[in-house]
Design an enzyme around this catalytic site. Structure first.
Site, PDB file in Angstrom:
ATOM      1  N   VAL A 146       0.836  -1.214   0.000  1.00 41.03           N
ATOM      2  CA  VAL A 146       0.000   0.000   0.000  1.00 41.03           C
ATOM      3  C   VAL A 146       0.869   1.262   0.000  1.00 41.03           C
ATOM      4  CG1 VAL A 146      -1.790   1.278   1.252  1.00 41.03           C
ATOM      5  CG2 VAL A 146      -1.867  -1.226   1.201  1.00 41.03           C
TER       6      VAL A 146
ATOM      7  N   ALA B 167       9.356   5.711   6.578  1.00 41.81           N
ATOM      8  CA  ALA B 167       9.901   4.753   7.559  1.00 41.81           C
ATOM      9  C   ALA B 167       9.646   3.328   7.088  1.00 41.81           C
ATOM     10  CB  ALA B 167       9.261   4.977   8.920  1.00 41.81           C
TER      11      ALA B 167
ATOM     12  N   VAL C 250     -11.321  -0.435   5.776  1.00 42.49           N
ATOM     13  CA  VAL C 250     -12.457  -1.319   5.482  1.00 42.49           C
ATOM     14  C   VAL C 250     -12.767  -1.290   3.991  1.00 42.49           C
ATOM     15  CG1 VAL C 250     -14.843  -1.900   6.028  1.00 42.49           C
ATOM     16  CG2 VAL C 250     -13.437  -0.761   7.742  1.00 42.49           C
TER      17      VAL C 250
ATOM     18  N   GLY D  30     -11.006  -1.759   1.177  1.00 45.38           N
ATOM     19  CA  GLY D  30     -10.065  -1.209   0.189  1.00 45.38           C
ATOM     20  C   GLY D  30     -10.479   0.125  -0.385  1.00 45.38           C
TER      21      GLY D  30
ATOM     22  N   GLY E  15      -0.808  -9.297  -3.762  1.00 46.70           N
ATOM     23  CA  GLY E  15      -0.743  -8.246  -2.729  1.00 46.70           C
ATOM     24  C   GLY E  15      -2.033  -8.066  -1.962  1.00 46.70           C
TER      25      GLY E  15
ATOM     26  N   GLU F 224      -2.962 -10.384   3.975  1.00 44.40           N
ATOM     27  CA  GLU F 224      -2.235  -9.754   5.076  1.00 44.40           C
ATOM     28  C   GLU F 224      -0.852 -10.392   5.194  1.00 44.40           C
ATOM     29  OE1 GLU F 224      -3.522  -7.071   6.982  1.00 44.40           O
ATOM     30  OE2 GLU F 224      -4.790  -7.217   5.233  1.00 44.40           O
TER      31      GLU F 224
ATOM     32  N   ASP G 180      -9.430 -10.733   9.796  1.00 43.39           N
ATOM     33  CA  ASP G 180      -9.427  -9.450   9.076  1.00 43.39           C
ATOM     34  C   ASP G 180     -10.863  -8.975   8.851  1.00 43.39           C
ATOM     35  OD1 ASP G 180      -7.814  -7.479   7.199  1.00 43.39           O
ATOM     36  OD2 ASP G 180      -9.525  -8.193   6.022  1.00 43.39           O
TER      37      ASP G 180
ATOM     38  N   LYS H 211     -12.858  -5.635  10.450  1.00 42.67           N
ATOM     39  CA  LYS H 211     -13.634  -4.678   9.642  1.00 42.67           C
ATOM     40  C   LYS H 211     -15.082  -4.641  10.131  1.00 42.67           C
ATOM     41  CE  LYS H 211     -10.658  -5.382   5.646  1.00 42.67           C
ATOM     42  NZ  LYS H 211     -10.352  -6.307   4.556  1.00 42.67           N
TER      43      LYS H 211
ATOM     44  N   GLY I 193      -5.509  -4.684  -2.467  1.00 43.62           N
ATOM     45  CA  GLY I 193      -4.509  -4.377  -3.500  1.00 43.62           C
ATOM     46  C   GLY I 193      -3.910  -3.003  -3.277  1.00 43.62           C
TER      47      GLY I 193
HETATM   48  P1  NDP Z   1       3.228  -4.739   3.670  1.00 38.77           P
HETATM   49  O1  NDP Z   1       3.666  -5.868   4.526  1.00 38.77           O
HETATM   50  O2  NDP Z   1       3.320  -4.873   2.204  1.00 38.77           O
HETATM   51  O3  NDP Z   1       4.022  -3.409   4.090  1.00 38.77           O
HETATM   52  C1  NDP Z   1       4.334  -3.102   5.401  1.00 38.77           C
HETATM   53  C2  NDP Z   1       5.359  -1.995   5.405  1.00 38.77           C
HETATM   54  O4  NDP Z   1       5.653  -1.637   6.749  1.00 38.77           O
HETATM   55  C3  NDP Z   1       6.690  -2.381   4.755  1.00 38.77           C
HETATM   56  O5  NDP Z   1       7.169  -1.317   3.983  1.00 38.77           O
HETATM   57  C4  NDP Z   1       7.622  -2.624   5.944  1.00 38.77           C
HETATM   58  O6  NDP Z   1       8.974  -2.307   5.680  1.00 38.77           O
HETATM   59  C5  NDP Z   1       7.071  -1.615   6.921  1.00 38.77           C
HETATM   60  N1  NDP Z   1       7.401  -1.950   8.307  1.00 38.77           N
HETATM   61  C6  NDP Z   1       7.229  -3.125   8.942  1.00 38.77           C
HETATM   62  N2  NDP Z   1       7.640  -3.024  10.212  1.00 38.77           N
HETATM   63  C7  NDP Z   1       8.099  -1.756  10.365  1.00 38.77           C
HETATM   64  C8  NDP Z   1       8.665  -1.028  11.447  1.00 38.77           C
HETATM   65  N3  NDP Z   1       8.872  -1.613  12.620  1.00 38.77           N
HETATM   66  N4  NDP Z   1       9.015   0.263  11.244  1.00 38.77           N
HETATM   67  C9  NDP Z   1       8.828   0.848  10.042  1.00 38.77           C
HETATM   68  N5  NDP Z   1       8.290   0.209   8.972  1.00 38.77           N
HETATM   69  C10 NDP Z   1       7.935  -1.073   9.145  1.00 38.77           C
HETATM   70  O7  NDP Z   1       1.716  -4.418   4.116  1.00 38.77           O
HETATM   71  P2  NDP Z   1       0.561  -3.772   3.229  1.00 38.77           P
HETATM   72  O8  NDP Z   1       1.075  -2.578   2.521  1.00 38.77           O
HETATM   73  O9  NDP Z   1      -0.141  -4.833   2.470  1.00 38.77           O
HETATM   74  O10 NDP Z   1      -0.470  -3.337   4.375  1.00 38.77           O
HETATM   75  C11 NDP Z   1      -0.242  -2.183   5.146  1.00 38.77           C
HETATM   76  C12 NDP Z   1      -1.494  -1.877   5.954  1.00 38.77           C
HETATM   77  O11 NDP Z   1      -2.577  -1.644   5.067  1.00 38.77           O
HETATM   78  C13 NDP Z   1      -1.966  -3.004   6.885  1.00 38.77           C
HETATM   79  O12 NDP Z   1      -2.555  -2.442   8.023  1.00 38.77           O
HETATM   80  C14 NDP Z   1      -3.020  -3.711   6.065  1.00 38.77           C
HETATM   81  O13 NDP Z   1      -3.961  -4.394   6.851  1.00 38.77           O
HETATM   82  C15 NDP Z   1      -3.657  -2.514   5.387  1.00 38.77           C
HETATM   83  N6  NDP Z   1      -4.362  -2.819   4.162  1.00 38.77           N
HETATM   84  C16 NDP Z   1      -3.776  -3.556   3.177  1.00 38.77           C
HETATM   85  C17 NDP Z   1      -4.428  -3.816   2.009  1.00 38.77           C
HETATM   86  C18 NDP Z   1      -3.827  -4.636   0.923  1.00 38.77           C
HETATM   87  O14 NDP Z   1      -4.553  -4.957  -0.039  1.00 38.77           O
HETATM   88  N7  NDP Z   1      -2.549  -4.997   0.991  1.00 38.77           N
HETATM   89  C19 NDP Z   1      -5.788  -3.307   1.788  1.00 38.77           C
HETATM   90  C20 NDP Z   1      -6.327  -2.515   2.888  1.00 38.77           C
HETATM   91  C21 NDP Z   1      -5.628  -2.287   4.028  1.00 38.77           C
HETATM   92  P3  NDP Z   1       9.824  -3.117   4.556  1.00 38.77           P
HETATM   93  O15 NDP Z   1       9.284  -2.630   3.231  1.00 38.77           O
HETATM   94  O16 NDP Z   1      11.213  -2.677   4.796  1.00 38.77           O
HETATM   95  O17 NDP Z   1       9.566  -4.550   4.809  1.00 38.77           O
HETATM   96  N1  HSE Z   2      -6.082  -8.665   3.321  1.00 41.68           N
HETATM   97  C1  HSE Z   2      -7.160  -7.775   3.124  1.00 41.68           C
HETATM   98  C2  HSE Z   2      -8.160  -8.388   2.186  1.00 41.68           C
HETATM   99  C3  HSE Z   2      -6.663  -6.481   2.556  1.00 41.68           C
HETATM  100  O1  HSE Z   2      -7.828  -9.382   1.526  1.00 41.68           O
HETATM  101  O2  HSE Z   2      -9.286  -7.905   2.120  1.00 41.68           O
HETATM  102  C4  HSE Z   2      -7.727  -5.426   2.419  1.00 41.68           C
HETATM  103  O3  HSE Z   2      -8.158  -4.984   3.653  1.00 41.68           O
END
Ligand code: NDP
Ligand code: HSE
Length: 429
Positions: free
Chosen positions: A16, A45, A133, A135, A188, A191, A202, A206, A305
């Site tokens: 994301v 970060a 919630v 996406g 992608g 979780e 998850d 939501k 996604g």
């Molecule tokens: P990812 O695992 O792809 O990304 C997580 C990011 O957080 C990475 O860049 C990671 O760093 C970084 N990270 C992890 N630990 C730390 C830390 N201690 N300090 C700083 N950075 C840190 O997750 P997503 O992008 O898929 O999801 C992110 C959020 O969005 C979650 O809460 C998820 O539930 C929510 N979400 C995700 C959706 C999806 O479709 N993927 C949809 C809707 C919500 P590094 O890159 O170095 O590993």
């Molecule tokens: N893992 C979650 C899903 C991401 O598949 O719906 C979106 O919140």
């Protein structure tokens, strides 16, 4: 138009976060016009600083998210790390530093939403979470704001993209569970730990967030009755097909008829193929909201996604940035009703039960009596014999979940019942 930029700290740059950074860069001019000031990505970060991140100035990367928030020039933080810690401490630190927050973190909001909202309110700051919630689907803000004058009585929908993707592949292509999960992970959608998706955590998070908004009460993750979809088999899909149904993982939130309590649940359910939720494919989500004056509303779109979720995050960023310039805040938590959450046993719905039984006289009558003794009325029965054994499929009328559980326990005790092959709720009729 203000020329001094609003500075944004991006906490997390994964599926994301990387899309948030890309859109902030490619749409910078439009965002400036819409907000009334430029927004500048001031720091990113991450956990692994050496990872190559296309389009991001390496000078912005840090592993010290706390120092980034405390350096004194950040206006808005976007938390897309996920999980409980360090996300919770970082969001709290942001509020202590006078920084408003946009988060996509449903796990954290479902667990600690009340405390985080209180911290934001005490600091006079925003906490926005549209992406948490469903996406890309605008759902949180329509429910919090557009429907704020109405009374929401029921919410039912598909709120997890990964499990919908898996169930859709199992149903439409006959793909195996693991194969479909691997594909959803590669795309992608899943979780970091896909157990959260497939075991329903998850969707339950939501559901807790949506129930809180819908009923103006506090519903925590633990209050949501939860069943995952790992037990759903090809045989269940075959049974569903015979009934003119498919299987979806649903989140269902209901206000009791007397208005004095609510229920919140997540579980797989059969729904008729004619129901709009049956045609929700791949990682799409769809949510029905039933409100007293508005009637039935349906929200539909990509539920997971990178880019779709980033769209919701960017929408929040624009809203929070506008609030910042106006020296205002958006609506905070509205939890003035404090309605109790009733247990799953109180939920009333229909059931599809597959039993393996002995194929001999009186068995059907014995099974029917067991249902009757527990006050569960049978709608249809289908029996198919196979070598002295039979498979019996019973579909009930609406009955309380507790009555159904009692029935199933009693059925298991019958000598003639070899096993309960599956129990599935039937919704959407
Ligand atoms: P990812 O695992 O792809 O990304 C997580 C990011 O957080 C990475 O860049 C990671 O760093 C970084 N990270 C992890 N630990 C730390 C830390 N201690 N300090 C700083 N950075 C840190 O997750 P997503 O992008 O898929 O999801 C992110 C959020 O969005 C979650 O809460 C998820 O539930 C929510 N979400 C995700 C959706 C999806 O479709 N993927 C949809 C809707 C919500 P590094 O890159 O170095 O590993
Ligand atoms: N893992 C979650 C899903 C991401 O598949 O719906 C979106 O919140």
């Amino acid at each position: 138009m203000r020329t001094r930029p609003l500075k944004v700290a991006l906490l997390g740059c994964g599926v994301v976060g990387s899309e948030v950074a890309r859109i902030m860069t490619t749409h910078a001019d439009d965002l400036t016009q819409r907000i009334g000031a430029p927004v500048e990505l001031a720091g990113v970060a991450v956990r692994r600083p050496s990872k190559v991140r296309e389009g991001i100035d390496p000078a912005l990367i840090t592993t010290d998210a706390t120092a980034l928030l405390k350096r004194g020039d950040i206006d808005i933080a976007i938390e897309v790390i996920g999980g409980i810690e360090p996300a919770r401490t970082l969001i709290t630190t942001a509020f202590e530093q006078g920084i408003s927050v946009v988060s996509a973190n449903k796990a954290l909001l479902a667990q600690d939403g009340a405390a985080l909202h209180a911290a934001a309110e005490a600091a006079g700051l925003d906490l926005y979470y549209e992406a948490a919630v469903a996406g890309a689907i605008p759902l949180v803000r329509p429910m919090r704001e557009s429907l704020a004058g109405d009374k929401i009585n029921r919410v039912m929908g598909i709120v997890n993209g990964t499990t919908n993707f898996i169930l859709d592949k199992m149903d439409s292509t006959g793909a195996g569970y693991q194969e479909a999960l691997d594909e959803a992970t590669a795309l992608g959608y899943a979780e970091a730990d896909p157990t959260a998706d497939v075991e329903g955590y998850d969707a339950a998070a939501k559901a807790a967030i949506l129930a809180g908004i819908a009923f103006h009460t506090r519903v925590r993750l633990d209050d949501v009755s939860r069943e995952g979809m790992t037990e759903v088999s090809a045989a269940d899909f075959a049974s569903a097909k015979r009934m003119g149904c498919t299987i979806k993982l649903l989140a269902i939130l209901e206000r009791a008829a007397d208005g004095e309590s609510v229920t919140a649940r997540v579980h797989p359910a059969m729904i008729p193929l004619s129901h709009p939720l049956a045609s929700v494919r791949e990682a799409y989500n769809a949510v029905f909201v039933e409100a007293e004056a508005a009637g039935r509303l349906m929200f539909y779109g990509p539920g997971a996604g990178g880019a779709p979720t980033a769209s919701a995050v960017l929408g929040d960023l624009v809203a929070v940035a506008r609030n910042k310039l106006a020296e205002a805040t958006g609506p905070g938590e509205s939890a003035y009703t404090q309605l109790p959450v009733s247990p799953m046993g109180d939920v009333v719905t229909r059931y599809h039960i597959s039993l393996d039984v002995a194929d001999k006289p009186g068995v059907l009558a014995q099974v029917a009596t067991t249902f009757a003794e527990h006050g569960v009325s049978i709608d249809t029965v289908r029996q198919q014999g196979k070598d002295g054994e039979a498979s019996l499929v019973v579909v009930t009328h609406r009955a309380p979940d507790a009555a159904l559980s009692g029935t199933v326990e009693a059925l298991r005790r019958l000598d003639t019942v070899r096993g309960v092959a599956s129990i599935m709720r039937v919704e959407g009729e």
